[in-house]
Design a protein around this motif. Structure first.
Motif, PDB file in Angstrom:
ATOM      1  N   ARG A   3      56.535  46.991  27.328  1.00 26.03           N
ATOM      2  CA  ARG A   3      56.996  46.624  28.512  1.00 26.03           C
ATOM      3  C   ARG A   3      56.242  46.356  28.514  1.00 26.03           C
ATOM      4  O   ARG A   3      54.804  46.361  28.505  1.00 26.03           O
ATOM      5  N   THR A   4      55.821  45.241  29.615  1.00 24.72           N
ATOM      6  CA  THR A   4      54.979  44.743  30.416  1.00 24.72           C
ATOM      7  C   THR A   4      55.235  44.488  31.826  1.00 24.72           C
ATOM      8  O   THR A   4      56.394  44.052  32.752  1.00 24.72           O
ATOM      9  N   TRP A   5      53.605  44.346  33.058  1.00 27.20           N
ATOM     10  CA  TRP A   5      53.775  44.567  34.300  1.00 27.20           C
ATOM     11  C   TRP A   5      52.854  43.179  34.431  1.00 27.20           C
ATOM     12  O   TRP A   5      51.698  43.334  34.454  1.00 27.20           O
ATOM     13  N   GLN A  28      50.594  46.944  30.288  1.00 30.27           N
ATOM     14  CA  GLN A  28      50.806  45.691  29.028  1.00 30.27           C
ATOM     15  C   GLN A  28      51.358  47.086  28.079  1.00 30.27           C
ATOM     16  O   GLN A  28      49.945  47.985  28.031  1.00 30.27           O
ATOM     17  N   TYR A  29      52.679  47.347  27.041  1.00 32.81           N
ATOM     18  CA  TYR A  29      52.546  48.839  26.367  1.00 32.81           C
ATOM     19  C   TYR A  29      53.131  48.322  25.198  1.00 32.81           C
ATOM     20  O   TYR A  29      54.057  47.577  25.401  1.00 32.81           O
ATOM     21  N   ASN A  92      45.298  47.276  29.110  1.00 35.51           N
ATOM     22  CA  ASN A  92      45.527  46.961  31.276  1.00 35.51           C
ATOM     23  C   ASN A  92      44.723  45.953  30.969  1.00 35.51           C
ATOM     24  O   ASN A  92      43.559  45.762  30.018  1.00 35.51           O
ATOM     25  N   PHE A  93      45.102  44.765  32.016  1.00 33.21           N
ATOM     26  CA  PHE A  93      43.906  43.587  31.717  1.00 33.21           C
ATOM     27  C   PHE A  93      43.480  42.839  32.836  1.00 33.21           C
ATOM     28  O   PHE A  93      44.390  43.303  33.870  1.00 33.21           O
ATOM     29  N   VAL A  94      42.444  42.395  33.285  1.00 35.59           N
ATOM     30  CA  VAL A  94      42.352  42.441  34.750  1.00 35.59           C
ATOM     31  C   VAL A  94      41.960  40.718  34.370  1.00 35.59           C
ATOM     32  O   VAL A  94      40.445  41.117  34.531  1.00 35.59           O
ATOM     33  N   ASP A  95      42.242  39.659  35.556  1.00 31.63           N
ATOM     34  CA  ASP A  95      41.312  38.716  35.083  1.00 31.63           C
ATOM     35  C   ASP A  95      40.166  38.244  36.398  1.00 31.63           C
ATOM     36  O   ASP A  95      40.854  38.597  37.891  1.00 31.63           O
TER      37      ASP A  95
END
Length: 299
Positions: A3-5, A28-29, A92-95
């Protein structure tokens, strides 16, 4: 299955003056597709809170990623990574980018030389990411400001949560705690080093690793902070304040204070006031249970 958002943002030039801007966020998972090989022009913090996978670095080595962990993706450096088959991982990612990146790197909060960083916990980092996700609602007029503040918070949370370079133990060097305890003693950097069985070079390396600055600047920050408290909350003479924070020469203390703070000790005191109503306290207050001022009255 996975799953992704995700959401991506384009901050205006004025937002870049905030120091850091958020360019994107994702939660994302699962068994996510591999990413790369690719090279970016900005930074990405990828926080792995559960599961595992792999990271391939430019030297061709493949590293096993086991949660909790952080992947630092830095501009201009190729990277290739992915979640393990089956369970995958929670990511979890942050650009982000901005002029403050250089300062955060110098202070050790961003580590371009450590693309894979073991963490002790991801709670604080995930809370910052979730704040960005909540700010990403459509029509939020403060989107760029809220997400910028959360990126600053994220970098601090990751600094608290990272382990040492050897993968074990807390990141904060215990030498920093000892220096803070002894900060008001009239000792030179060499004398501080000798107290801890270190050479001055070893002490400088430890403090630089833990606090991102020199021992002199680390001690000075603690001393000047305490001096400000004493000037604002007591009527001690400047000479007495100087002695209490480790300076036997009040004239030298005054020159140093003026150079670093931007105003002389007497002027700082005049602006702050000479006493604190209700008395001074070293106890950090609990915002949820503030102290009661004055006598209690019954309803």
């Amino acid at each position: 299955m996975y799953r992704t958002w995700m959401r991506y943002f384009t901050p205006a030039p004025v937002h870049h003056r905030l120091g850091l801007v958020c360019l994107g966020v994702g939660l994302q998972y699962g068994a996510l597709p591999a990413v790369g090989p690719r090279t970016l022009d900005h930074h990405v913090a990828v926080v792995i809170s559960a599961g595992g996978g792999w990271l391939r670095t430019p030297d061709g080595r493949t590293h096993t990623v086991t949660a909790p962990a952080l992947l630092w993706l830095t501009p201009g450096v190729p990277h290739h990574y992915g979640a393990a088959p089956g369970r995958g991982w929670d990511e979890n990612f942050v650009d982000f980018t901005g002029p403050a990146v250089a300062a955060y790197t110098e202070l050790g909060c961003i580590e371009p030389h450590r693309p894979l960083v073991p963490l002790t916990d991801t709670t604080g980092a995930r809370a910052a990411v979730h704040r960005i996700a909540r700010a990403a609602r459509h029509g939020n007029p403060l989107l760029e400001i809220e997400t910028s503040a959360a990126v600053h918070e994220l970098l601090v949370a990751l600094r608290h949560a990272r382990t040492g370079p050897d993968g074990t133990g807390p990141a904060t060097d215990p030498v920093l705690q000892a220096l803070a305890r002894d900060a008001f003693l009239p000792l030179s950097v060499a004398q501080h080093a000798a107290r801890h069985g270190m050479t001055p070079a070893e002490l400088r390396a430890a403090v630089r690793r833990g606090a991102g600055c020199s021992p002199k600047d680390y001690l000075l920050g603690i001393r000047l902070g305490r001096a400000k408290e004493l000037l604002a909350a007591t009527e001690l003479p400047v000479a007495a304040v100087a002695r209490r924070v480790g300076y036997d020469d009040p004239a030298y203390f005054s020159r140093l204070f003026t150079r670093r703070v931007g105003t002389a000790p007497v002027r700082f005191r005049a602006r702050q006031g000479t006493s604190v109503p209700g008395g001074w306290s070293h106890r950090i207050p609990d915002p949820d249970h503030p102290p009661v001022i004055g006598p209690r009255t019954s309803a």
